[in-house]
Design a protein around this motif. Structure first.
Motif, PDB file in Angstrom:
ATOM      1  N   ALA A  28      -4.615  -0.712  -7.576  1.00  0.00           N
ATOM      2  CA  ALA A  28      -4.345  -0.503  -9.005  1.00  0.00           C
ATOM      3  C   ALA A  28      -3.200   0.486  -9.121  1.00  0.00           C
ATOM      4  O   ALA A  28      -3.255   1.584  -8.563  1.00  0.00           O
TER       5      ALA A  28
ATOM      6  N   GLU B 280      -8.781   4.082  -7.889  1.00  0.00           N
ATOM      7  CA  GLU B 280      -9.297   5.449  -7.868  1.00  0.00           C
ATOM      8  C   GLU B 280      -9.538   6.043  -9.247  1.00  0.00           C
ATOM      9  O   GLU B 280     -10.415   6.870  -9.412  1.00  0.00           O
TER      10      GLU B 280
ATOM     11  N   GLU C  89      -3.470   0.100 -14.769  1.00  0.00           N
ATOM     12  CA  GLU C  89      -4.250  -1.103 -14.421  1.00  0.00           C
ATOM     13  C   GLU C  89      -3.341  -2.303 -14.159  1.00  0.00           C
ATOM     14  O   GLU C  89      -3.589  -3.414 -14.614  1.00  0.00           O
TER      15      GLU C  89
ATOM     16  N   SER D 248      -7.446  -1.323  -3.382  1.00  0.00           N
ATOM     17  CA  SER D 248      -8.110  -0.038  -3.607  1.00  0.00           C
ATOM     18  C   SER D 248      -7.772   0.481  -5.000  1.00  0.00           C
ATOM     19  O   SER D 248      -6.724   0.159  -5.556  1.00  0.00           O
TER      20      SER D 248
ATOM     21  N   ASN E 287      -4.568   3.099   1.768  1.00  0.00           N
ATOM     22  CA  ASN E 287      -5.945   2.651   1.528  1.00  0.00           C
ATOM     23  C   ASN E 287      -6.053   1.116   1.546  1.00  0.00           C
ATOM     24  O   ASN E 287      -6.930   0.555   2.214  1.00  0.00           O
ATOM     25  N   THR E 288      -5.151   0.466   0.835  1.00  0.00           N
ATOM     26  CA  THR E 288      -5.163  -1.001   0.828  1.00  0.00           C
ATOM     27  C   THR E 288      -4.724  -1.536   2.194  1.00  0.00           C
ATOM     28  O   THR E 288      -5.186  -2.591   2.630  1.00  0.00           O
TER      29      THR E 288
ATOM     30  N   SER F  10       0.847  -1.190   0.000  1.00  0.00           N
ATOM     31  CA  SER F  10       0.000   0.000   0.000  1.00  0.00           C
ATOM     32  C   SER F  10       0.879   1.236   0.000  1.00  0.00           C
ATOM     33  O   SER F  10       1.791   1.346   0.818  1.00  0.00           O
ATOM     34  N   GLY F  11       0.613   2.153  -0.929  1.00  0.00           N
ATOM     35  CA  GLY F  11       1.423   3.367  -1.000  1.00  0.00           C
ATOM     36  C   GLY F  11       0.906   4.453  -0.083  1.00  0.00           C
ATOM     37  O   GLY F  11       1.678   5.126   0.610  1.00  0.00           O
ATOM     38  N   THR F  12      -0.411   4.652  -0.050  1.00  0.00           N
ATOM     39  CA  THR F  12      -0.977   5.760   0.729  1.00  0.00           C
ATOM     40  C   THR F  12      -1.948   5.281   1.810  1.00  0.00           C
ATOM     41  O   THR F  12      -2.710   6.073   2.358  1.00  0.00           O
TER      42      THR F  12
END
Ligand SMILES: Cc1cc2nc3c(=O)[nH]c(=O)nc-3n(C[C@H](O)[C@H](O)[C@H](O)COP(=O)(O)O)c2cc1C
Length: 141
Positions: free
Chosen positions: A58, A92, A62, A90, A14-15, A10-12
Motif C-alpha cells: 500500500a 502498515e 491506499e 504489505s 517487506n513485500t 518493494s521500498g523497504t
C-alpha cells in the motif's frame, strides 16, 4: 509444470520478503517459478508465463506505488483477461483498502483471480512467511 512469474515492487523489503517466500512455495508446489523486481519485467514478457503473481505494498493513499508499479500494472491490465493472477503486498497504516481496490480492478480486467489478495502487516514474521509460502504452494497447483 506451470511456469509462473512473481513480479514485485518493494521500498523497504517487506513485500520483497513476501515475494521470496511465495517463490519458495511455488517451487515446493511443483511450479517453475521466477522472481522479478518490476523494473526488470515488462508487458512483453507476460506471454512467457502461465500464471503471474503481482506484489506491491500500500502506497500513496491506499494506492499502488506510483512511479514504477502503477505504470507497469496499467501497461499489463489490458492483457489480464482470463489469466490466472495472484496479488500480494504489505501494508502498515490502514486496514488494507488498497488491496480491496486492487482486487476489484484486477477482476474488472477479466483476470482469473486466485483466492483474494494476500496481505501481510509490515514485515512478514515467521507466521507471515509461512502464510506466503503456503499461498505460493496453492497457487502452483
Ligand atoms: C509513501 C508511503 C505511503 C504509504 N501509504 C500507505 C497506505 O496508504 N496504507 C497503508 O496501510 N500503508 C501505507 N504505507 C505503509 C507501507 O505500505 C508499509 O510500510 C509496507 O510494509 C511497505 O512495504 P515494502 O517494505 O514492501 O515497501 C505507506 C508507506 C509509504 C512510504
Amino acid at each position: 509444470m506451470a511456469k509462473i512469474a512473481v513480479v514485485f515492487w518493494s521500498g523497504t523489503g517487506n513485500t520483497e520478503k513476501m515475494a521470496e517466500c511465495i517463490l519458495e512455495g511455488l517451487k515446493a508446489g511443483g511450479a517453475e517459478a521466477e522472481l522479478f523486481n518490476v523494473a526488470d519485467f515488462s508487458a512483453d514478457k507476460m506471454g512467457d508465463y502461465d500464471k503471474i503473481a503481482f506484489g506491491c505494498p500500500a502506497m500513496g493513499a491506499e494506492e499502488l506505488e506510483p512511479d514504477e508499479f502503477e505504470p507497469f500494472f496499467a501497461s499489463v491490465e489490458g492483457d489480464l483477461m482470463g489469466r490466472p493472477v495472484a496479488l500480494f503486498g504489505s501494508y502498515e497504516w490502514a486496514d488494507g483498502e488498497w488491496m480491496d481496490l486492487w482486487v476489484e480492478r484486477t477482476k474488472a480486467a477479466g483476470a482469473d483471480l486466485f483466492e483474494t489478495g494476500l496481505m501481510i502487516y509490515d514485515h512478514p514474521d515467521e507466521e507471515g512467511q509461512a502464510k506466503c509460502k503456503a499461498f505460493g504452494e496453492r497457487f502452483a497447483k
